[in-house]
Every structure is written in C-alpha cells, then in structure tokens.
Design an enzyme around this catalytic site. Sequence first.
Site, PDB file in Angstrom:
ATOM      1  CG  ASP A 213       1.790  -2.549  -3.817  1.00  0.00           C
ATOM      2  OD1 ASP A 213       1.180  -2.507  -3.175  1.00  0.00           O
ATOM      3  OD2 ASP A 213       0.742  -1.647  -4.500  1.00  0.00           O
TER       4      ASP A 213
ATOM      5  N   GLY B 183      -2.689  -6.283  -1.773  1.00  0.00           N
ATOM      6  CA  GLY B 183      -2.797  -6.763  -3.103  1.00  0.00           C
ATOM      7  C   GLY B 183      -1.455  -7.965  -2.534  1.00  0.00           C
ATOM      8  CG  HIS B 184       0.192  -8.858   0.120  1.00  0.00           C
ATOM      9  ND1 HIS B 184       0.629  -9.395   1.758  1.00  0.00           N
ATOM     10  CD2 HIS B 184       0.105  -8.035  -0.025  1.00  0.00           C
ATOM     11  CE1 HIS B 184       0.006  -8.148   2.495  1.00  0.00           C
ATOM     12  NE2 HIS B 184       0.442  -7.880   1.804  1.00  0.00           N
TER      13      HIS B 184
ATOM     14  CB  THR C 212      -6.186  -4.317  -4.809  1.00  0.00           C
ATOM     15  OG1 THR C 212      -5.167  -4.818  -4.202  1.00  0.00           O
ATOM     16  CG2 THR C 212      -6.809  -3.986  -4.270  1.00  0.00           C
TER      17      THR C 212
ATOM     18  CD  GLN D 275      -2.269  -1.929   3.543  1.00  0.00           C
ATOM     19  OE1 GLN D 275      -2.398  -2.228   5.008  1.00  0.00           O
ATOM     20  NE2 GLN D 275      -3.337  -2.303   2.877  1.00  0.00           N
TER      21      GLN D 275
ATOM     22  NE  ARG E 237       2.272  -1.742  -7.325  1.00  0.00           N
ATOM     23  CZ  ARG E 237       1.955  -3.134  -8.147  1.00  0.00           C
ATOM     24  NH1 ARG E 237       3.349  -3.157  -7.869  1.00  0.00           N
ATOM     25  NH2 ARG E 237       1.644  -4.239  -7.319  1.00  0.00           N
TER      26      ARG E 237
ATOM     27  CB  THR F  97      -4.034   2.351   4.340  1.00  0.00           C
ATOM     28  OG1 THR F  97      -5.522   1.766   4.588  1.00  0.00           O
ATOM     29  CG2 THR F  97      -2.795   2.188   5.014  1.00  0.00           C
TER      30      THR F  97
ATOM     31  CE  LYS G 151       2.903  -5.404   2.368  1.00  0.00           C
ATOM     32  NZ  LYS G 151       2.847  -4.539   1.072  1.00  0.00           N
TER      33      LYS G 151
HETATM   34  P1  GDP Z   1       2.700  -6.713  -1.986  1.00  0.00           P
HETATM   35  O1  GDP Z   1       1.960  -6.264  -1.790  1.00  0.00           O
HETATM   36  O2  GDP Z   1       4.199  -6.287  -0.841  1.00  0.00           O
HETATM   37  O3  GDP Z   1       2.556  -8.142  -1.236  1.00  0.00           O
HETATM   38  O4  GDP Z   1       3.825  -6.843  -3.074  1.00  0.00           O
HETATM   39  P2  GDP Z   1       3.055  -6.747  -4.776  1.00  0.00           P
HETATM   40  O5  GDP Z   1       2.533  -8.437  -5.333  1.00  0.00           O
HETATM   41  O6  GDP Z   1       1.440  -5.696  -4.800  1.00  0.00           O
HETATM   42  O7  GDP Z   1       3.847  -6.057  -5.617  1.00  0.00           O
HETATM   43  C1  GDP Z   1       5.216  -6.494  -5.669  1.00  0.00           C
HETATM   44  C2  GDP Z   1       5.013  -6.989  -7.219  1.00  0.00           C
HETATM   45  O8  GDP Z   1       6.718  -7.174  -7.589  1.00  0.00           O
HETATM   46  C3  GDP Z   1       4.243  -8.139  -7.142  1.00  0.00           C
HETATM   47  O9  GDP Z   1       3.892  -8.701  -8.718  1.00  0.00           O
HETATM   48  C4  GDP Z   1       5.401  -9.545  -7.370  1.00  0.00           C
HETATM   49  O10 GDP Z   1       4.787 -10.745  -8.435  1.00  0.00           O
HETATM   50  C5  GDP Z   1       6.833  -8.535  -7.997  1.00  0.00           C
HETATM   51  N1  GDP Z   1       7.896  -9.484  -7.026  1.00  0.00           N
HETATM   52  C6  GDP Z   1       8.624  -9.314  -5.780  1.00  0.00           C
HETATM   53  N2  GDP Z   1       9.372  -9.685  -5.957  1.00  0.00           N
HETATM   54  C7  GDP Z   1       9.952  -9.382  -7.487  1.00  0.00           C
HETATM   55  C8  GDP Z   1      11.424  -9.296  -8.039  1.00  0.00           C
HETATM   56  O11 GDP Z   1      12.380  -9.341  -6.895  1.00  0.00           O
HETATM   57  N3  GDP Z   1      11.796  -9.349  -8.780  1.00  0.00           N
HETATM   58  C9  GDP Z   1      10.786  -8.465  -9.959  1.00  0.00           C
HETATM   59  N4  GDP Z   1      10.717  -8.298 -11.109  1.00  0.00           N
HETATM   60  N5  GDP Z   1       9.361  -8.783  -8.984  1.00  0.00           N
HETATM   61  C10 GDP Z   1       8.912  -9.041  -7.932  1.00  0.00           C
HETATM   62  P1  IMO Z   2      -0.757  -4.039   0.068  1.00  0.00           P
HETATM   63  O1  IMO Z   2      -0.573  -4.721   0.820  1.00  0.00           O
HETATM   64  C1  IMO Z   2       0.217   0.188  -1.973  1.00  0.00           C
HETATM   65  C2  IMO Z   2      -2.836   2.540  -0.801  1.00  0.00           C
HETATM   66  C3  IMO Z   2      -4.279   3.215  -1.653  1.00  0.00           C
HETATM   67  C4  IMO Z   2      -4.286   5.169  -1.550  1.00  0.00           C
HETATM   68  C5  IMO Z   2      -4.222   4.430   0.257  1.00  0.00           C
HETATM   69  C6  IMO Z   2      -5.163   4.617   1.289  1.00  0.00           C
HETATM   70  O2  IMO Z   2      -0.678  -4.368  -1.231  1.00  0.00           O
HETATM   71  O3  IMO Z   2       1.122  -2.810  -0.012  1.00  0.00           O
HETATM   72  P2  IMO Z   2      -7.217   2.534   1.589  1.00  0.00           P
HETATM   73  O4  IMO Z   2      -7.878   1.822   0.558  1.00  0.00           O
HETATM   74  O5  IMO Z   2      -6.563   1.883   2.484  1.00  0.00           O
HETATM   75  O6  IMO Z   2      -8.546   3.944   1.896  1.00  0.00           O
HETATM   76  O7  IMO Z   2      -6.289   3.510   0.367  1.00  0.00           O
HETATM   77  O8  IMO Z   2      -3.195   3.273   0.463  1.00  0.00           O
HETATM   78  N1  IMO Z   2      -2.815   2.115   0.059  1.00  0.00           N
HETATM   79  C7  IMO Z   2      -1.823   0.837  -0.935  1.00  0.00           C
HETATM   80  N2  IMO Z   2      -1.045   0.737  -1.463  1.00  0.00           N
HETATM   81  N3  IMO Z   2      -0.292  -1.575  -1.515  1.00  0.00           N
HETATM   82  C8  IMO Z   2      -1.068  -1.472  -0.553  1.00  0.00           C
HETATM   83  O9  IMO Z   2      -1.334  -2.833   0.057  1.00  0.00           O
HETATM   84  C9  IMO Z   2      -1.839  -0.369  -0.407  1.00  0.00           C
HETATM   85  N4  IMO Z   2      -3.330  -0.461   0.641  1.00  0.00           N
HETATM   86  C10 IMO Z   2      -4.114   0.671   0.501  1.00  0.00           C
HETATM   87  O10 IMO Z   2      -3.911   3.438  -2.927  1.00  0.00           O
HETATM   88  O11 IMO Z   2      -2.887   5.715  -1.634  1.00  0.00           O
HETATM   89 MG    MG Z   3       0.341  -5.389  -3.167  1.00  0.00          MG
END
Ligand code: GDP
Ligand code: IMO
Ligand code: MG
Length: 424
Positions: free
Chosen positions: A13, A40-41, A300, A224, A305, A239, A16
């Site tokens: 998270d 969840g991206h 997701t 991840q 968090r 994971t 990415k």
């Molecule tokens: P990922 O899994 O690495 O793609 O990240 P996620 O999408 O799960 O979580 C990142 C969260 O932070 C999302 O809600 C994005 O919209 C938000 N986000 C990304 N970059 C920034 C930033 O620079 N500032 C803020 N405030 N939010 C951001």
């Molecule tokens: P993105 O790509 C954050 C965590 C789960 C759990 C562990 C194992 O959005 O960064 P799993 O379902 O993979 O067997 O769970 O990994 N986890 C993540 N945490 N971002 C993710 O993906 C994750 N994918 C799995 O919360 O701790």
């Molecule tokens: Mg994510």
Amino acid sequence: MSSTVLVGVQWGDEGKGKIIDVLTEKSDLVVRFQGGNNAGHTVEIGNDKFVLHVVPSGIFRPKAKCIVGNGVVVDPIVLMEEIKKLQARNIEFEGRLEISTRCHLILKYHSLMDGLKEQQSNPERKIGTTKRGIGPAYADKASRRGIRALEMLDTGRFEKRFKEEAAFYNTIFAGCNCELVNVDEEWIKLLEAAKFLTPYIKDTVLTINKASKENKSILFEGAQGMLLDVDYGTYPFVTSSNTTSGGACTGSGLSPKYIDNIVGVMKAYCTRVGEGPFPTELMGEEGERLRRLGREYGATTGRPRRCGWFDAVSARYSCMLNGVDTLAITKLDVLDQYDSLKVCVAYKVNGEMVTDMPSDTEDIAKSIPVYETYQGWHSSTTSATCFEELPDEAQKYLRKIAELVGADIGIISVGPNRSQTFKT
Ligand code: GDP
Ligand code: IMO
Ligand code: MG
C-alpha cells in the site's frame, strides 16, 4: 527504451498503483508478476477513482498493453468481474490485456481453506490474510496440484480437473465440519468466467520477450511489499509470493539480464495491514491521527491499516534486497501538520543496537526502535510541482530518509491524484 521493475519497499500500500499509472505514460507493456487479488492498487485521475486488484495499473493509458504474468494467481470469477466493471467505466480491453497460460487459478476451495486456516490458527499464528485464497493457491502450485489458466481453454478438461480437486478439498472440509464447495453452482460461474477470459489467455512469455527484443518500454508492477515477501519478509506474517524485484523475472519469463532499472516505492511513514511485528507502530491516539490524516484503510478489505513512523532499518534492507536505483516517496502531504517527525535509525534487540534487519521475526517483534527526530514543516505540500517548492524542513526530511536507505529520490508524491506527482 528500458525495462523497469517497480516494487513496494515496505508492507504494501505504498502507492504503487498511482506511481505505475504516472510512469506508464511512456510504457508499451505493464506486467504484473506476482500476488493476486489480495492487492488493491488505487489510481486517481481527475475526479475518477479506480481500485485495481489483478488488472495492471497501466490500463488507463491507451497505448499500454497490460499483462498478467505467470507468477500471478488468478481468481477467474473475480478477474472477470473486475474487467466488466472497468469496461462499464469505458476502459478499453480489446487487444490490451493478456493473461498468461501459466497463471495458477484461485478456486473456491482455496478461499475456503484460507478462511479455515485463519480460523483454526493459534491466535499467535494468525496472519490476518485477505482471505482471498492466495496462500492455498500458491501451496497447490508448489505441491503440483494447481490448475492453470491454459486449462480453461478446454472446457471438458477444466471441468474434470476442477471437480476432481473440489472433491479432494470437500473431503477435508467435511472432516472438520466446515462449509463445502457447492461444486455444481461453482462450476456454472467458472464456466462463464472461462469463456469470458479465453480471448485474453496467451503465452505471455513470448509477448514479453518479443517486446524486450524490440526495445519496447516495459514496466513490471509489483504487488504487496518487500516486508511481505515469503523469503525475506517477516515470516510467517507474509504473503505467499516473492514480492521483491527478483520475482519480476520468475513471474514473467524475462531474463534478469534485460532489467535496467528498479524503482522502490515507499511512504514517508509506515503502514501495515494484518498481523505481524511492526517496530515503529503508533498505538492509541497517535496511530489514529496518522490513520485519519493518511486515510489509511485497506483498498481490498477496508481494514484499518496500522500506522507508524518511518523505519529506515527495514527500508534500507529492502532497498538493498531489491537493488533499488530510484525511490518514489509517496504521501509526504500526510505529514504536513506535524510539529516533529521521528525516523527509526536502529533497533535495540536484547539490549544490543542493530542496524540490519534481523532474520528472526521474534527478534523484530522484540525490537525497540531508536529514533532521530526532525522538525515538521507545518504547511501544505499538496500543490508543490518540484522539489524546490517544498518547505525546507520537508526537503531535509526527504534527503535524510533517502540517505538512510541508500538510494536516490526520483519521484515525489504529494496527494492521491495523478497530477500530484513530480520528478526530482
Ligand atoms: P498500492 O497498493 O501500493 O497501490 O497502494 P494503495 O492504493 O493500496 O494505497 C495507497 C493509498 O494512498 C491510495 O488511497 C492512494 O490513492 C493514496 N495515495 C497515493 N499517493 C498518495 C499521496 O502522495 N498522498 C496522499 N494523501 N494519498 C496518496
Ligand atoms: P498491495 O499490492 C498490504 C497482507 C495481508 C496479510 C498478509 C498475507 O495493495 O500493496 P494474503 O491474503 O496475501 O495471504 O495475506 O499480507 N497483504 C497486503 N497488505 N497491501 C497488499 O497488497 C497486501 N496483500 C496482502 O493483510 O497481512
Ligand atoms: Mg494496496
């Protein structure tokens, strides 16, 4: 043209999806290489917000072709729904998505097994998975009883294999009085998904290698983060795939000799979802404040968090393992209101100062963070368009964390929108 691998440096998270979307402006191919719909991206473009789970984050750039590489585990029903939802929002898939013939499938019994294992674990061993069936699907792959995407191309063969495996799992579920797979009901859904996905299933190893040979620009999208890597993360609270840059090669079929550049994405602080050690975690009101400012809820599962200060010990280890050339630092704006900021520069483990990440997760759990404190900037960074426009204290903070982790800053993100990003 070049091949770039983008990975998360922390516990996932990191943002990415957003950085991939920004970088794919100039990419020909965007390749997911591991994980599944545990990811969840998030991508925000203008007023539109999208959360992607398996579809690569390059899908919003019409020129980019998206590949789901062989290292990804695919839930066919979930992927079909994800594509349909995006199509309903006018995202074009025709000729733009390929799913590897070699992807292992996540089937109903995997998610049931995931839930069952979590339920039955000793509370200390509970991982807090996303319950998407990721671990059991990779376990079947390694134990050589997995079903691959190519088997969906032949309905008769797919039906036979699915029913065989479902029967095997149902005997286990019955033995512990658990919910069974409703095989006939599930098969109807799977048949629909198999027909829907068939046009996209290709030998993506050939597509990727051809593109590389033609000097096309390829971006590998990690899911991840390093600290969730099955080999290098905080095992067993990880994971089930290799989230590190090396995974890009095994998960796509491109030789390491063609990778030119590694981008590591990290937040300006830390978060983690699920169980496992997190030395710089902030509890109580302090953690709540960071969660509120950063809107830190899982993309997701919606779970809150866990939040904490930036941890340079784990991030340095991560940058070393991944061979990070360039850092993309996200969510700087979330720290705009703080008077002072802490950065963990070492751990105290059993009374000893440690600056390298311990391999024993129990030692990580025992670690007491050693902090340095930096002054906050107390002003908004959300409309900055270059490094020089950032307040002095923010510049100092960024330079310091980059120096501590041993990589150069290439990209800074100051808000969730595509536009709130700049190169340094
Ligand atoms: P990922 O899994 O690495 O793609 O990240 P996620 O999408 O799960 O979580 C990142 C969260 O932070 C999302 O809600 C994005 O919209 C938000 N986000 C990304 N970059 C920034 C930033 O620079 N500032 C803020 N405030 N939010 C951001
Ligand atoms: P993105 O790509 C954050 C965590 C789960 C759990 C562990 C194992 O959005 O960064 P799993 O379902 O993979 O067997 O769970 O990994 N986890 C993540 N945490 N971002 C993710 O993906 C994750 N994918 C799995 O919360 O701790
Ligand atoms: Mg994510």
